[in-house]
Enzyme design. Structure first.
Site, PDB file in Angstrom:
ATOM      1  N   GLY A   8     -15.165 -95.474  34.876  1.00 45.44           N
ATOM      2  CA  GLY A   8     -13.935 -94.711  34.619  1.00 45.44           C
ATOM      3  C   GLY A   8     -14.245 -93.238  34.429  1.00 45.44           C
ATOM      4  N   GLY A  11     -11.519 -90.128  34.816  1.00 38.79           N
ATOM      5  CA  GLY A  11     -10.379 -89.964  33.913  1.00 38.79           C
ATOM      6  C   GLY A  11     -10.533 -88.774  32.971  1.00 38.79           C
ATOM      7  CD  GLN A  12      -7.131 -86.545  28.215  1.00 39.71           C
ATOM      8  OE1 GLN A  12      -6.799 -87.682  27.867  1.00 39.71           O
ATOM      9  NE2 GLN A  12      -6.733 -85.469  27.571  1.00 39.71           N
ATOM     10  CG  ASP A  34     -12.646 -93.778  38.229  1.00 34.94           C
ATOM     11  OD1 ASP A  34     -12.572 -93.048  37.232  1.00 34.94           O
ATOM     12  OD2 ASP A  34     -11.728 -94.579  38.554  1.00 34.94           O
ATOM     13  NE  ARG A  36      -7.435 -95.187  43.370  1.00 33.51           N
ATOM     14  CZ  ARG A  36      -6.883 -95.643  42.240  1.00 33.51           C
ATOM     15  NH1 ARG A  36      -6.825 -94.875  41.164  1.00 33.51           N
ATOM     16  NH2 ARG A  36      -6.417 -96.877  42.165  1.00 33.51           N
ATOM     17  CG  ASN A  52     -12.171-103.320  40.432  1.00 33.83           C
ATOM     18  OD1 ASN A  52     -11.860-103.132  39.251  1.00 33.83           O
ATOM     19  ND2 ASN A  52     -11.496-104.110  41.242  1.00 33.83           N
ATOM     20  CE1 TYR A 142      -5.254 -97.803  25.540  1.00 34.83           C
ATOM     21  CE2 TYR A 142      -4.183 -96.891  23.604  1.00 34.83           C
ATOM     22  CZ  TYR A 142      -5.231 -96.887  24.501  1.00 34.83           C
ATOM     23  OH  TYR A 142      -6.243 -95.980  24.352  1.00 34.83           O
ATOM     24  CE  LYS A 146      -8.624 -99.025  24.571  1.00 37.45           C
ATOM     25  NZ  LYS A 146      -9.929 -98.939  25.219  1.00 37.45           N
TER      26      LYS A 146
HETATM   27  N1  SER Z   1      -3.816 -91.145  23.538  1.00 37.83           N
HETATM   28  C1  SER Z   1      -3.624 -92.553  23.694  1.00 37.83           C
HETATM   29  C2  SER Z   1      -2.269 -92.885  24.167  1.00 37.83           C
HETATM   30  O1  SER Z   1      -1.366 -92.119  23.891  1.00 37.83           O
HETATM   31  C3  SER Z   1      -3.865 -93.245  22.387  1.00 37.83           C
HETATM   32  O2  SER Z   1      -5.124 -93.773  22.375  1.00 37.83           O
HETATM   33  O3  SER Z   1      -2.087 -93.886  24.763  1.00 37.83           O
END
Ligand code: SER
Length: 315
Positions: A8, A11-12, A34, A36, A52, A142, A146
């Site tokens: 990954g 990503g950010q 990543d 892609r 992947n 999410y 987690k």
């Molecule tokens: N920054 C994340 C979100 O907003 C929280 O872990 O999903």
């Protein structure tokens, strides 16, 4: 140590983490991967593999090919995106973690970093100065993924001796790579819109307080927890981590110190409910005690840095 694999990496967080780890350990020691290829310049900047995170064999082959010892698993669907696709979010967030935990259990890798989030907390959690150990009833897909992930990390450490380390990141703010589908993303977007249009419409209400952190601090925390001696990492679920907390109104005021004409309006959407279920501030004394965590950036320091970098980038 062999090499590091970042899953990954486009990503950010992954983009910044790749750059930082390469500056510490050397470009060839850090394999970016990543699902892609992302930004061409980034992909060309060092070893890169298309991986992947859900494909166990692909992850295993990459680990063998590069003699990987440390894995940073940054692939995930964030809070807002996960609500739109719960089944895929659960699949990606959980099974990518199991793949990496099982590779460590089998002795194929030595050390794992896996990010958790303030989203592990829920509406019944104390909102101010949320303790490390407290009620956790996450109400988002999410957050559920987690929190379950944290339980599995601790389990794999206790039962199989896996060296897995984790941080509950607050909302992360950075200038170089856009965030991907989080509830805290407004705090990045607001800087872009301030510079582009002088105004911003916020998807959270003006008094919505959330824990936040500048990316520089988040990356340093990630490097530091991974460099700490194993015996200092006493919590093997995930550490609370904190730097600042603010509301949309307060970040607006911080921007107005530089741009007095900047204006904000509010149009809360489905993300308001997610934000309302999360803590407003975090007690991270365990991280400060166990591995010496200290943040550097507060709201004003971050705002100055963000505006400087984004203005320079626009030129
Ligand atoms: N920054 C994340 C979100 O907003 C929280 O872990 O999903």
């Amino acid at each position: 140590m062999g090499t590091i694999l970042i899953i990954g990496a486009c990503g950010q967080i992954g983009t910044e983490l790749t750059k930082k780890l390469r500056s510490i350990y050397g470009t060839d020691k850090v394999i970016a991967s990543d699902v892609r290829k992302g930004d061409a310049e980034f992909v060309a900047s060092g070893p890169f593999e298309v991986v992947n995170a859900l494909d166990f064999n692909q992850v295993e082959e990459t680990i063998e090919k590069y003699n990987v010892t440390d894995v940073y698993l940054m692939a995930a669907l964030l809070s807002a995106t996960a609500e739109k696709n719960p089944a895929f979010a659960w699949d990606l967030n959980m099974n990518s973690l199991f793949h990496v935990l099982n590779l460590a259990k089998a002795g194929k890798i030595q050390k794992i970093f896996w990010p958790s989030s303030i989203a592990v907390f829920g509406p019944t959690t104390p909102k101010q100065n949320t303790p490390q150990y407290t009620v956790m009833e996450p109400s988002t897909v999410y957050g559920i993924s987690k929190q379950s992930g944290e339980r599995w990390c601790e389990y794999y450490h206790n039962i199989y001796g896996v060296d897995v380390r984790s941080i509950r990141y607050p909302g992360l703010i950075s200038w170089s790579t856009p965030p991907g589908g989080g509830t805290t993303d407004y705090a990045v977007d607001i800087y872009h819109k301030a510079l582009e249009n002088g105004e911003y419409t916020c998807f959270l209400s003006e008094e919505t307080r959330l824990p936040m952190m500048y990316m520089d601090d988040a990356i340093r925390a990630t490097v530091e927890i991974m460099q700490a001696p194993a015996e200092d990492i006493k919590i093997r679920s995930s550490y609370n981590l904190s730097a600042m907390d603010f509301t949309p109104k307060e970040i607006t005021q911080a921007i107005q110190k530089h741009m007095p004409d900047f204006t904000i309006s509010y149009e809360p959407d489905f993300r308001q409910k997610i934000a309302d279920s999360w803590p407003q501030s975090i007690d991270d004394s365990s991280a400060r005690q166990d591995w010496n965590w200290k943040h550097e950036f507060d709201l004003d320091a971050m705002t100055t840095d963000m505006l400087e970098h984004l203005s320079a980038k626009a030129e």
